[in-house]
Design a protein around this motif. Sequence first.
Motif, PDB file in Angstrom:
ATOM      1  N   ARG A  42       0.656  -1.282  -0.364  1.00  0.00           N
ATOM      2  CA  ARG A  42      -0.015  -0.016  -0.441  1.00  0.00           C
ATOM      3  C   ARG A  42       0.925   0.949   0.202  1.00  0.00           C
ATOM      4  O   ARG A  42       1.223   1.919   0.835  1.00  0.00           O
ATOM      5  CB  ARG A  42      -0.947   0.059   1.361  1.00  0.00           C
ATOM      6  CG  ARG A  42      -2.128  -1.118   1.243  1.00  0.00           C
ATOM      7  CD  ARG A  42      -2.605  -1.494   2.481  1.00  0.00           C
ATOM      8  NE  ARG A  42      -2.958  -2.377   2.917  1.00  0.00           N
ATOM      9  CZ  ARG A  42      -4.160  -2.524   2.486  1.00  0.00           C
ATOM     10  NH1 ARG A  42      -5.750  -1.814   1.768  1.00  0.00           N
ATOM     11  NH2 ARG A  42      -5.450  -3.909   3.022  1.00  0.00           N
ATOM     12  N   PRO A  49      -3.663  -0.778  -4.124  1.00  0.00           N
ATOM     13  CA  PRO A  49      -2.851  -1.325  -3.391  1.00  0.00           C
ATOM     14  C   PRO A  49      -2.449  -2.590  -4.375  1.00  0.00           C
ATOM     15  O   PRO A  49      -3.283  -3.041  -5.694  1.00  0.00           O
ATOM     16  CB  PRO A  49      -3.878  -1.756  -2.007  1.00  0.00           C
ATOM     17  CG  PRO A  49      -4.163  -1.363  -2.478  1.00  0.00           C
ATOM     18  CD  PRO A  49      -4.709  -0.747  -3.517  1.00  0.00           C
ATOM     19  N   SER A  79      -5.465  -9.655   2.742  1.00  0.00           N
ATOM     20  CA  SER A  79      -5.966  -7.754   2.315  1.00  0.00           C
ATOM     21  C   SER A  79      -7.094  -7.614   2.396  1.00  0.00           C
ATOM     22  O   SER A  79      -7.084  -5.656   3.420  1.00  0.00           O
ATOM     23  CB  SER A  79      -5.976  -7.566   0.732  1.00  0.00           C
ATOM     24  OG  SER A  79      -6.856  -7.969   0.450  1.00  0.00           O
TER      25      SER A  79
END
Length: 105
Positions: A42, A49, A79
């Motif tokens: 990120r 990202p 994530s």
Amino acid sequence: MRLALALVVLLAACASPDRAFWGSEEQRITIDGRAYAVFVRRTPGESRPRVQVIRLGYARRPEHPAILIAMRQAAEQVSGCLLIEGSAEGDSGVMTARLACDATG
């Protein structure tokens, strides 16, 4: 012979991400009995990202289609974001993709 076996076991336990993911924290996840290393990048100022998933351990050819599905699941679970359709690159050993995250992801 023992030394060679020890080296193989040691290398199989390592997962080194692509240089673009250096500095990203490694998170390991197991799906359907197979382990994966997941790296999420990120970067401030970057619109999306990125994620890299590395399969840990050997896989026979018939297992590869299921592994590709599990790699996507691993990326999304770690994530908290969704993979952007068509962004995944790689194979059942290493996959890199872009993520679509909401404001909290």
